[in-house]
Design a protein around this motif. Sequence first.
Motif, PDB file in Angstrom:
ATOM      1  N   GLN A  75     -43.617   0.595 101.590  1.00  0.00           N
ATOM      2  CA  GLN A  75     -44.705  -0.014 100.851  1.00  0.00           C
ATOM      3  C   GLN A  75     -45.031  -1.339 101.517  1.00  0.00           C
ATOM      4  OE1 GLN A  75     -43.681  -1.186  96.853  1.00  0.00           O
ATOM      5  NE2 GLN A  75     -41.681  -1.971  97.446  1.00  0.00           N
ATOM      6  N   LEU A  76     -46.192  -1.896 101.208  1.00  0.00           N
ATOM      7  CA  LEU A  76     -46.546  -3.204 101.730  1.00  0.00           C
ATOM      8  C   LEU A  76     -45.490  -4.220 101.297  1.00  0.00           C
ATOM      9  CD1 LEU A  76     -50.418  -3.421 101.191  1.00  0.00           C
ATOM     10  CD2 LEU A  76     -49.135  -2.470 103.109  1.00  0.00           C
ATOM     11  N   GLY A  77     -45.043  -5.025 102.222  1.00  0.00           N
ATOM     12  CA  GLY A  77     -44.012  -6.014 101.922  1.00  0.00           C
ATOM     13  C   GLY A  77     -42.612  -5.575 102.301  1.00  0.00           C
ATOM     14  N   SER A  78     -42.391  -4.279 102.596  1.00  0.00           N
ATOM     15  CA  SER A  78     -41.089  -3.838 103.075  1.00  0.00           C
ATOM     16  C   SER A  78     -40.764  -4.525 104.396  1.00  0.00           C
ATOM     17  CB  SER A  78     -41.069  -2.322 103.272  1.00  0.00           C
ATOM     18  OG  SER A  78     -41.266  -1.634 102.057  1.00  0.00           O
ATOM     19  N   THR A  79     -39.493  -4.774 104.637  1.00  0.00           N
ATOM     20  CA  THR A  79     -39.065  -5.435 105.867  1.00  0.00           C
ATOM     21  C   THR A  79     -37.985  -4.619 106.551  1.00  0.00           C
ATOM     22  OG1 THR A  79     -37.398  -6.764 104.718  1.00  0.00           O
ATOM     23  CG2 THR A  79     -39.610  -7.720 104.946  1.00  0.00           C
ATOM     24  N   GLY A  80     -37.755  -4.897 107.834  1.00  0.00           N
ATOM     25  CA  GLY A  80     -36.730  -4.202 108.586  1.00  0.00           C
ATOM     26  C   GLY A  80     -36.494  -4.869 109.925  1.00  0.00           C
ATOM     27  N   ARG A  81     -35.646  -4.228 110.751  1.00  0.00           N
ATOM     28  CA  ARG A  81     -35.353  -4.731 112.086  1.00  0.00           C
ATOM     29  C   ARG A  81     -35.383  -3.576 113.069  1.00  0.00           C
ATOM     30  NH1 ARG A  81     -33.825  -9.815 112.479  1.00  0.00           N
ATOM     31  NH2 ARG A  81     -33.084  -9.487 114.621  1.00  0.00           N
ATOM     32  N   GLY A  85     -37.103  -8.744 113.738  1.00  0.00           N
ATOM     33  CA  GLY A  85     -37.477  -8.423 112.374  1.00  0.00           C
ATOM     34  C   GLY A  85     -38.958  -8.120 112.250  1.00  0.00           C
ATOM     35  N   PHE A  86     -39.313  -7.314 111.255  1.00  0.00           N
ATOM     36  CA  PHE A  86     -40.720  -6.997 111.017  1.00  0.00           C
ATOM     37  C   PHE A  86     -40.969  -6.856 109.531  1.00  0.00           C
ATOM     38  CE2 PHE A  86     -38.717  -2.793 111.448  1.00  0.00           C
ATOM     39  CZ  PHE A  86     -39.188  -2.135 110.313  1.00  0.00           C
ATOM     40  N   SER A  87     -42.227  -6.930 109.155  1.00  0.00           N
ATOM     41  CA  SER A  87     -42.651  -6.669 107.787  1.00  0.00           C
ATOM     42  C   SER A  87     -43.818  -5.698 107.812  1.00  0.00           C
ATOM     43  CB  SER A  87     -43.044  -7.964 107.075  1.00  0.00           C
ATOM     44  OG  SER A  87     -44.074  -8.639 107.774  1.00  0.00           O
ATOM     45  N   VAL A  88     -43.936  -4.889 106.778  1.00  0.00           N
ATOM     46  CA  VAL A  88     -45.025  -3.920 106.645  1.00  0.00           C
ATOM     47  C   VAL A  88     -46.201  -4.627 105.980  1.00  0.00           C
ATOM     48  CG1 VAL A  88     -45.743  -1.717 105.676  1.00  0.00           C
ATOM     49  CG2 VAL A  88     -43.389  -2.017 106.469  1.00  0.00           C
ATOM     50  N   VAL A  89     -47.325  -4.728 106.688  1.00  0.00           N
ATOM     51  CA  VAL A  89     -48.459  -5.497 106.161  1.00  0.00           C
ATOM     52  C   VAL A  89     -49.705  -4.649 105.904  1.00  0.00           C
ATOM     53  CG1 VAL A  89     -47.667  -7.649 107.204  1.00  0.00           C
ATOM     54  CG2 VAL A  89     -49.217  -6.156 108.493  1.00  0.00           C
ATOM     55  N   GLY A  90     -49.741  -3.410 106.377  1.00  0.00           N
ATOM     56  CA  GLY A  90     -50.932  -2.593 106.169  1.00  0.00           C
ATOM     57  C   GLY A  90     -50.638  -1.119 106.346  1.00  0.00           C
ATOM     58  N   ARG A  91     -51.584  -0.297 105.939  1.00  0.00           N
ATOM     59  CA  ARG A  91     -51.441   1.158 106.079  1.00  0.00           C
ATOM     60  C   ARG A  91     -52.811   1.799 106.250  1.00  0.00           C
ATOM     61  NH1 ARG A  91     -48.794   5.281 101.634  1.00  0.00           N
ATOM     62  NH2 ARG A  91     -49.694   3.756 100.211  1.00  0.00           N
ATOM     63  N   VAL A  92     -52.862   2.799 107.131  1.00  0.00           N
ATOM     64  CA  VAL A  92     -54.038   3.654 107.292  1.00  0.00           C
ATOM     65  C   VAL A  92     -53.591   5.085 107.033  1.00  0.00           C
ATOM     66  CG1 VAL A  92     -55.815   4.491 108.870  1.00  0.00           C
ATOM     67  CG2 VAL A  92     -55.084   2.106 108.987  1.00  0.00           C
ATOM     68  N   GLN A  93     -54.326   5.804 106.208  1.00  0.00           N
ATOM     69  CA  GLN A  93     -54.067   7.218 105.962  1.00  0.00           C
ATOM     70  C   GLN A  93     -55.140   8.030 106.665  1.00  0.00           C
ATOM     71  OE1 GLN A  93     -53.906   7.376 101.634  1.00  0.00           O
ATOM     72  NE2 GLN A  93     -51.667   7.351 101.685  1.00  0.00           N
ATOM     73  N   HIS A  97     -48.874  -0.462 109.479  1.00  0.00           N
ATOM     74  CA  HIS A  97     -49.040  -1.585 110.390  1.00  0.00           C
ATOM     75  C   HIS A  97     -47.862  -2.550 110.210  1.00  0.00           C
ATOM     76  CE1 HIS A  97     -51.484  -5.393 111.612  1.00  0.00           C
ATOM     77  NE2 HIS A  97     -50.801  -4.908 112.626  1.00  0.00           N
ATOM     78  N   LEU A  98     -47.141  -2.824 111.317  1.00  0.00           N
ATOM     79  CA  LEU A  98     -45.970  -3.687 111.293  1.00  0.00           C
ATOM     80  C   LEU A  98     -46.295  -5.038 111.926  1.00  0.00           C
ATOM     81  CD1 LEU A  98     -43.173  -1.195 112.440  1.00  0.00           C
ATOM     82  CD2 LEU A  98     -44.108  -1.540 110.143  1.00  0.00           C
ATOM     83  N   GLU A 119     -53.387  -5.370 105.465  1.00  0.00           N
ATOM     84  CA  GLU A 119     -53.845  -6.118 106.635  1.00  0.00           C
ATOM     85  C   GLU A 119     -53.792  -5.234 107.881  1.00  0.00           C
ATOM     86  OE1 GLU A 119     -52.133 -10.076 108.937  1.00  0.00           O
ATOM     87  OE2 GLU A 119     -51.700  -9.723 106.813  1.00  0.00           O
ATOM     88  N   LEU A 120     -54.888  -5.237 108.655  1.00  0.00           N
ATOM     89  CA  LEU A 120     -55.013  -4.339 109.795  1.00  0.00           C
ATOM     90  C   LEU A 120     -55.514  -5.105 111.019  1.00  0.00           C
ATOM     91  CD1 LEU A 120     -56.740  -1.457 107.836  1.00  0.00           C
ATOM     92  CD2 LEU A 120     -54.325  -1.549 108.505  1.00  0.00           C
ATOM     93  N   PRO A 121     -55.208  -4.608 112.218  1.00  0.00           N
ATOM     94  CA  PRO A 121     -55.650  -5.320 113.425  1.00  0.00           C
ATOM     95  C   PRO A 121     -57.146  -5.209 113.677  1.00  0.00           C
ATOM     96  CG  PRO A 121     -54.537  -3.289 114.020  1.00  0.00           C
ATOM     97  CD  PRO A 121     -54.350  -3.459 112.537  1.00  0.00           C
ATOM     98  N   ARG A 122     -57.796  -4.245 113.050  1.00  0.00           N
ATOM     99  CA  ARG A 122     -59.239  -4.041 113.214  1.00  0.00           C
ATOM    100  C   ARG A 122     -59.710  -3.140 112.079  1.00  0.00           C
ATOM    101  NH1 ARG A 122     -56.391  -2.166 117.130  1.00  0.00           N
ATOM    102  NH2 ARG A 122     -55.753   0.010 116.963  1.00  0.00           N
ATOM    103  N   PRO A 123     -61.001  -3.064 111.811  1.00  0.00           N
ATOM    104  CA  PRO A 123     -61.494  -2.168 110.752  1.00  0.00           C
ATOM    105  C   PRO A 123     -61.147  -0.717 111.082  1.00  0.00           C
ATOM    106  CG  PRO A 123     -63.182  -3.761 111.362  1.00  0.00           C
ATOM    107  CD  PRO A 123     -62.089  -3.907 112.368  1.00  0.00           C
ATOM    108  N   PRO A 124     -60.561   0.019 110.152  1.00  0.00           N
ATOM    109  CA  PRO A 124     -60.197   1.416 110.414  1.00  0.00           C
ATOM    110  C   PRO A 124     -61.434   2.289 110.564  1.00  0.00           C
ATOM    111  CG  PRO A 124     -59.883   0.898 108.095  1.00  0.00           C
ATOM    112  CD  PRO A 124     -60.236  -0.394 108.778  1.00  0.00           C
TER     113      PRO A 124
END
Length: 527
Positions: A63-69, A74-82, A94-95, A161-166
Amino acid sequence: MAEQAQRRWRAACPNCGAPVEFASAASASAVCGFCRSTLLRSGDTLSRIGQSAEIFEDYSPLQLGSTGRWMGAGFSVVGRVQRGSELGNWNEWHLLFDTGGEAARVAWLSEDNGQFVISLEVPLAERPPEAPGVGLPLTLAGQRWQVAAVVDAALRAAEGELPRPPQAGRVVEVRNVQGEVGTLEYAETGPPIWSVGRAVQLAELALQGLRTTAEGESIAEAKFAGRSIACPNCGAPLEPKLSQTRSMTCGQCHAVVDLPEGDAKALGFVAQSPGREPLIPLGRTGTLAFDGDKPLPWTVVGYQERCDIPEDADDEQSFWREYLLYNRLAGFAFLVDTREGWSLVRTLTGAPAPAHGGVAWQGRSYGQRWVYGAKTTHVLGEFYWPVRLEDHVQVADFVTGDGQYLLSREQQGPEITWSGGRPLPAEIVQRGFGLSAPAAQFARDASAFSSGGKLLRNIVVGLFLIVLLFALLRACSSDDCQQYKDSFGENSNEYRQCRAASRGSGVYVGNGGGSYGGFSSGGGGHK
């Protein structure tokens, strides 16, 4: 007025006024979590450029806000495209990596035929081909690839949050012998986006902040547990266990139903007659281990019976069974049951390299064993790709000289899927799933996968003796096909085929060179 707080940037949505936050200065787009507006960022200004559909719930624990390594960072999940195509739907998360002040690279955690892949976007110096053919070799970015899929990917929804418009557009997927998957995304505007990734296990990413309930159950699964859809054939309620399910079988009328996204009505279905029950019941959880991995609990969520398609009426037909296994963090795998034995396999991220008489993969040489067409004849349970009865696929099977490693290449329409695994002793299957069925139903000879010289000669001699014995004993035998009746059941395709052959020719010889089954999913969402 926008706010700058540490690395984050916040502004009001120009449509509804809700706060929209950017964790990365490099992110150029976002989807408002309140009104679903697609926003474009230009300096300190946000402009509305469209509307995103609602995210449909799925099985993903992310989910948005999940974190990991990963790889020490380290990274956080900031966006998603389906996204989706005729082959199914998939997520691209999007990490945002903690780069210690360096420019952040665009990274994605995506689904890949039931597995997971982390990929990084990479600048591409040369211009890629416009229309590469599926299955053909391709040299790109200084590496040799094989084209695995060419699909028109629709944009289903987006969030965060995404690097560009999907955008929707054509997606070309390539794979190589190093176990990498490359993706070219062609959008309506701009040059193709090139990314390269490798398979990962979610359990290896030290993930935190996953979607769970108080009892530890996935929120996606908890929300999905109450979902009920009327069967379009008989009206009985369909209650899928996994929310990524794209096809399932009605328990009342046995129709194979295409499931919709969200709460829409199910429209498509294919009627099928009741079949025999699988040896391993749906819903049963067992413990199995892949080569070199620790044992994991796997739940049987789907079951399909398949057969090859003879080139002419005189060819012998082979049948096999595939159990779709699911583990929440490891994804999906396949337990394959054939007359030659059991095998445990899963899809590959990369693709083997062509070699003399076969292929090479991870330091091993595989000889080509069979090439054949195949189709699905009966299904039960749920599947993460749209299952179609009678859909034809083209399969090529490969095996190492000692018979201990197996590969399969399966092509369906615009996608090629490679899968690999190893034979599995019947007693491990029986013990792993706690089954008490008669041993004759499980104990088939996995060593028959070997193509070694001595064993092969023994098989040939054995088959000759079997033919001779059947011919001599036919007059006093009440049932030439008793072995298939004991192993597979009186209503099985193997037993019926044997009886039909016995009536026609007087002698039937068991499979001395039939397929061990296509190991791939026959579909499913790619990245």
